[in-house]
Motif scaffolding. Structure first.
Motif: not given
Length: 316
Positions: A45-65
């Motif tokens: 869950t922490k990793g996923y939240r980090g991805l969301l924070q990246i999305q919010s701060s950098l405005g780029v597309d993100v993906f996960f598996k």
């Protein structure tokens, strides 16, 4: 299929240096590989939240598996990310360092990031938490609050530095404290962890440190049923009960993701193995239970601040 959520991805890694070249290039899209699930309420869950924070701060597309637990699955996922235009990939665990070392040279336009591993190529980085100190301070709290003179550690593996730190902190706080240390041999084996916990409790431990992100939630729940105490692990786990969780040893993986992605985006991320601790703001103790007296909390806070400034623990 790649799971996509919104518009933010980025690249990563950190400050500090290992003497290797800086990762260059703007973050275009970011990918996250998780060995188990993002819904474990701890590490994934922490990793996923980090991805969301990246999305919010950098405005780029993100993906996960999710479920990326074999070399074959990881290589297929990387191929898919490459087709999607991802140029920054996080492997959410130490096993990914091995995978990335083998395949990263095939993808020179992608930078690969793993945790607690050994990154060997120019386009790979490993983020490492120096967990000894967090264990030390957690051990101090456990020892201070123990009424039986016995505390217990239910950890995943012997190599975890937080285990040694917890032991040393407990002994520093009370020289005659007994520390019962047990190992599950896996991050996620909940059944075995609960069996080990039964033995530790039967031996009289009244404060438990469940140092395994895949099993610490059920361990906390069982300790709570017994009316005893725990030191939370990875996340601030005070939500499980302030009368049970004395404090937590918190690794802010989500903040580290965002920090390293920003570094990559600025061309400041170095390859190789990078280490982080309290001084970097990505390791802290969590919320304190009201059961811990304010005077002791204040004393411990002063010790942590001194450690940040000097790099020396109270026993050094």
């Amino acid at each position: 299929m790649v799971k996509r959520f919104g518009l933010i991805l980025l690249s990563l890694l950190l400050l500090g240096g290992c003497g290797q070249p800086l990762a260059t290039g703007k973050v275009e899209k970011v990918g996250l590989l998780v060995p188990e699930t993002i819904n474990d309420q701890v590490w994934g869950t922490k990793g996923y939240r980090g991805l969301l924070q990246i999305q919010s701060s950098l405005g780029v597309d993100v993906f996960f598996k999710e479920g990326m637990n074999s070399p074959e699955l990881v290589e297929e996922a990387v191929k898919e990310f490459d087709r999607q235009g991802v140029n920054l990939i996080y492997g959410h665990g130490n096993e990914f360092a091995v995978y990335f070392n083998k395949i990263s040279m095939k993808y020179p336009e992608i930078h690969f990031i793993s945790f607690n591993g050994d990154a060997r190529n120019e386009n790979t980085t490993s983020l490492n938490f120096d967990a000894y100190a967090m264990g030390f301070f957690g051990g101090m709290v456990a020892s201070h609050m123990s009424e039986t003179g016995k505390v217990g550690i239910v950890a995943a593996y012997e190599w975890q530095p937080e285990v040694e730190g917890f032991y040393d902190g407990a002994i520093f706080e009370k020289q005659d404290m007994k520390v019962d240390i047990r190992f599950v041999g896996h991050w996620d084996d909940q059944r075995k962890a609960l069996d080990v916990l039964d033995d530790v409790l039967a031996n009289g431990a009244d404060v438990i440190y469940p140092a395994g992100d895949g099993f610490n939630v059920p361990v906390i729940e069982k300790v709570k049923e017994k009316g005893l105490y725990v030191i939370g692990y990875i996340s601030d786990q005070s939500d499980f009960g302030e009368s049970t969780v004395l404090t937590s040893t918190v690794q802010h993986v989500d903040d580290l993701y965002e920090l390293t992605a920003q570094k990559f985006n600025k061309g400041e991320l170095k390859s190789g193995n990078l280490t982080f601790d309290f001084q970097d703001g990505v390791i802290t103790l969590g919320k304190f239970s009201p059961k811990v007296d304010p005077a002791y909390h204040k004393k411990l806070k002063s010790m942590i601040n001194q450690y940040k400034e000097t790099g020396k623990l109270p026993n050094q």
